[in-house]
Design an enzyme around this catalytic site. Structure first.
Site, PDB file in Angstrom:
ATOM      1  N   GLU A  47       0.845  -1.197   0.000  1.00 25.33           N
ATOM      2  CA  GLU A  47       0.000   0.000   0.000  1.00 25.33           C
ATOM      3  C   GLU A  47       0.878   1.243   0.000  1.00 25.33           C
ATOM      4  OE1 GLU A  47      -2.802   2.575   3.035  1.00 25.33           O
ATOM      5  OE2 GLU A  47      -2.627   0.414   3.388  1.00 25.33           O
ATOM      6  N   ARG A  51       0.326  10.438   0.258  1.00 26.26           N
ATOM      7  CA  ARG A  51       0.628  11.521   1.194  1.00 26.26           C
ATOM      8  C   ARG A  51       1.824  12.358   0.745  1.00 26.26           C
ATOM      9  NH1 ARG A  51       0.349   8.251   6.978  1.00 26.26           N
ATOM     10  NH2 ARG A  51      -1.517   7.018   6.491  1.00 26.26           N
ATOM     11  N   LYS A 134     -11.137  -2.009   6.727  1.00 27.47           N
ATOM     12  CA  LYS A 134      -9.949  -1.593   7.465  1.00 27.47           C
ATOM     13  C   LYS A 134     -10.397  -1.082   8.838  1.00 27.47           C
ATOM     14  CE  LYS A 134      -6.347   2.006   7.237  1.00 27.47           C
ATOM     15  NZ  LYS A 134      -5.645   2.940   6.342  1.00 27.47           N
TER      16      LYS A 134
END
Length: 213
Positions: A47, A51, A134
């Site tokens: 993943e 950001r 999640k």
């Protein structure tokens, strides 16, 4: 893609290895050797969080690594979904879930792992067909005890807890019947990435790949 189909794909991905590395990449030139190191250590599902300015280019580079299954994290908006798909991401991860984000992922046929922190949020996602979610932020939201408690009334939901998880507590999460895998950044610490210590990262990945087995 229906939420049910997305959850089936995410469950298959989560079962590939006990840990999904959560990666914040500042320099896209480091992406390919980082992915190679993690895959070599037994962690193929990666993943890359959106950001940093380098994130999308990092995803593009990692998709060229044999054996790597690359997704995009920190998807917040429909535009994030579109950008992730354009970079070649095979799945998406979000810290939460909004109707606009869920609709965008469905329209774009991007398998999405949506985030939930409470029973109400988890139920709302299940109502829409998401049975794989999640659990975030895992430690701040109550940790292992909270996730265990959710398993009683919500046995149909399987989770990938992320947030505050490391080698000291990952096995505790993985021991829960409603945990498929965990997400964590400890397998690719910034100091090792900056130093180009790919062998060190492979060693950390190999140790993580052996958790819960």
């Amino acid at each position: 893609m229906t939420p049910h189909a997305a959850s089936e794909i995410l469950e298959t991905l989560c079962r590939q290895a006990p840990v999904i590395p959560v990666l914040v990449i500042e320099d896209a030139a480091q992406a390919r050797p980082l992915a190679e190191a993690l895959v070599a250590g037994g962690l193929p599902v990666l993943e890359v969080t959106l950001r940093t300015p380098a994130a999308l280019e990092a995803i593009r580079a990692m998709t060229r690594v044999a054996g790597a299954i690359v997704g995009a994290g920190t998807l917040i908006t429909p535009e994030d979904v579109e950008a992730a798909q354009g970079a070649g991401a095979r799945f998406g991860v979000s810290p939460g879930a909004t109707p606009m984000l869920l609709d965008a992922a469905r329209a774009g046929a991007l398998p999405l792992l949506p985030g939930a922190a409470t029973a109400t949020e988890a139920m709302a996602l299940l109502e829409r067909g998401f049975s794989v979610q999640k659990f975030f932020p895992a430690e701040a939201a109550g940790g292992v005890a909270a996730l265990r408690a959710l398993g009683g009334p919500l046995p149909r939901i399987r989770f990938c807890p992320t947030g505050g998880i490391g080698p000291a507590n990952a096995a505790d999460y993985l021991a829960l019947p409603n945990t498929l895998c965990v997400g964590g950044s400890w397998v690719a610490p910034g100091a090792l990435v900056a130093a180009g210590d790919w062998a060190g990262i492979t060693a950390l990945a190999r140790a993580a790949a052996g958790l819960g087995r």
